[in-house]
Structures are given as structure tokens and as C-alpha cells.
Design an enzyme around this catalytic site. Structure first.
Site, PDB file in Angstrom:
ATOM      1  N   ASN A  42       0.994  -1.118   0.026  1.00 37.80           N
ATOM      2  CA  ASN A  42      -0.058  -0.034   0.020  1.00 37.80           C
ATOM      3  C   ASN A  42       0.999   1.454  -0.029  1.00 37.80           C
ATOM      4  O   ASN A  42       1.910   1.435   0.784  1.00 37.80           O
ATOM      5  CB  ASN A  42      -1.047   0.152   1.450  1.00 37.80           C
ATOM      6  CG  ASN A  42      -1.865   1.145   1.185  1.00 37.80           C
ATOM      7  OD1 ASN A  42      -1.576   2.086   1.172  1.00 37.80           O
ATOM      8  ND2 ASN A  42      -3.192   0.839   1.332  1.00 37.80           N
ATOM      9  N   HIS A  53      -3.304   0.490  -3.258  1.00 40.96           N
ATOM     10  CA  HIS A  53      -3.527  -0.428  -2.202  1.00 40.96           C
ATOM     11  C   HIS A  53      -2.370  -1.644  -2.449  1.00 40.96           C
ATOM     12  O   HIS A  53      -1.569  -1.614  -3.762  1.00 40.96           O
ATOM     13  CB  HIS A  53      -5.098  -1.244  -2.196  1.00 40.96           C
ATOM     14  CG  HIS A  53      -5.731  -0.109  -1.734  1.00 40.96           C
ATOM     15  ND1 HIS A  53      -6.958  -0.599  -0.919  1.00 40.96           N
ATOM     16  CD2 HIS A  53      -5.915   1.176  -1.660  1.00 40.96           C
ATOM     17  CE1 HIS A  53      -7.692   0.611  -0.683  1.00 40.96           C
ATOM     18  NE2 HIS A  53      -7.128   1.473  -1.169  1.00 40.96           N
ATOM     19  N   GLU A  55      -2.490  -4.755  -3.040  1.00 45.25           N
ATOM     20  CA  GLU A  55      -2.948  -5.698  -3.702  1.00 45.25           C
ATOM     21  C   GLU A  55      -3.010  -5.252  -5.152  1.00 45.25           C
ATOM     22  O   GLU A  55      -2.522  -6.091  -6.029  1.00 45.25           O
ATOM     23  CB  GLU A  55      -4.518  -6.405  -3.371  1.00 45.25           C
ATOM     24  CG  GLU A  55      -4.497  -6.919  -2.133  1.00 45.25           C
ATOM     25  CD  GLU A  55      -4.977  -6.187  -0.981  1.00 45.25           C
ATOM     26  OE1 GLU A  55      -5.488  -6.530  -0.012  1.00 45.25           O
ATOM     27  OE2 GLU A  55      -4.824  -4.966  -0.960  1.00 45.25           O
ATOM     28  N   CYS A  83     -10.128  -3.957  -3.490  1.00 47.78           N
ATOM     29  CA  CYS A  83      -9.254  -5.055  -3.741  1.00 47.78           C
ATOM     30  C   CYS A  83     -10.059  -6.364  -4.203  1.00 47.78           C
ATOM     31  O   CYS A  83      -9.605  -7.031  -5.017  1.00 47.78           O
ATOM     32  CB  CYS A  83      -8.166  -5.085  -2.751  1.00 47.78           C
ATOM     33  SG  CYS A  83      -7.196  -3.622  -2.982  1.00 47.78           S
TER      34      CYS A  83
END
Length: 149
Positions: A42, A53, A55, A83
Site C-alpha cells: 500500500n 493498495h 493488492e 481489492c
């Protein structure tokens, strides 16, 4: 598949993010043989960009894949709606979650879409996020903390 070893990669990214003053969520994308494709964290604070983020950072760094169903996304914290949407949009087959204590995420929504969700309840992931929430509640509440979920 040794998911705990995979989580180590994501947790390293989360720790780097924490040390940078950002939200400590790390992620890594692996193929179905357990080979690391990419890693990320992140960087909302560091890049002043709310879309970075953990992910999404790992996902972007992996580049285009012909198939995502056989990929394994490992994340230190249960995925938020944003996400989770990415996971469903690209049909990522397996998500390994370091912890869902500090934020429950949307794991049932992922499971309903046929995603295999593996929760590890990892103490270092839980502790790192708790430290961040205590030290930086303003940043936490900017994005995830005030969720009505």
C-alpha cells in the site's frame, strides 16, 4: 503449497510500508507452482494516490497474465471492496489472507464468487496492523477504518 512462506514476502512489503509511514498492507502474486510473480505494498500515503493498495500494487507489477484463475494473491490484510473487486474482476483463483482481525474485509463475497480463501490468522500481521492503527488512526480512518461493513 506453503502459504506461510508466501506470506513472508507480503509481510516484508507491509513492514517496508510501515517504515515509510504508510499503511502496512503488503501483497504478493504467485503462480500455481508457488513462483513469485510480483510483490507490492500500500502506497496511498507515499504516492498521495488512494488507488495504490497493496493488492493493486502487486497486481500491476505482475504485468498482463493470460490467466488469473490459477494465480495466488497473498495479502497481509483481508481485502477491502476495491481489492476484492479486482480479485473478482480478474477471476483470481486463490487469496491467502494474513489476518482479518483488524479488518474483516469481504471474504464471503469472494467465496461466493468461487475464490478459494485461506485465512492464516498470522500474529505478526495482526500486531503490525494494530500498531499502525494506534499510531496513525487518522490515516486508517481515511480509507478503511470508517467502513460500515
Amino acid at each position: 503449497m506453503n502459504y506461510s512462506n508466501m506470506l513472508v514476502v507480503a509481510l516484508e512489503e507491509a513492514q517496508i510500508g510501515f517504515d515509510e509511514g504508510g499503511v502496512p498492507v503488503g501483497a504478493a502474486l504467485f503462480d500455481n507452482q508457488g513462483q513469485l510473480l510480483s510483490r507490492g505494498r500500500n502506497r496511498r500515503v507515499q504516492h498521495d494516490d488512494p488507488s495504490v493498495h497493496g493488492e493493486t500494487d502487486a497486481f500491476r507489477k505482475a504485468g498482463r497474465q493470460k490467466n488469473y484463475r490459477d494465480k495466488i494473491l497473498v495479502t497481509t490484510l483481508a481485502p477491502c471492496w476495491y481489492c476484492s473487486g479486482l480479485i473478482r474482476q480478474f477471476n483470481i483463483g486463490t487469496v491467502v489472507v494474513g489476518e482479518s482481525v483488524n479488518f474483516a474485509g469481504h471474504l464471503d463475497w469472494l467465496k461466493d464468487a468461487g475464490v478459494t480463501v485461506i485465512e492464516l490468522n498470522d500474529a505478526p500481521c495482526i500486531t503490525l496492523m494494530q500498531r499502525f492503527i494506534e499510531q496513525s488512526p487518522d490515516i486508517w480512518f481515511e480509507d478503511i477504518g470508517e467502513c460500515d461493513c
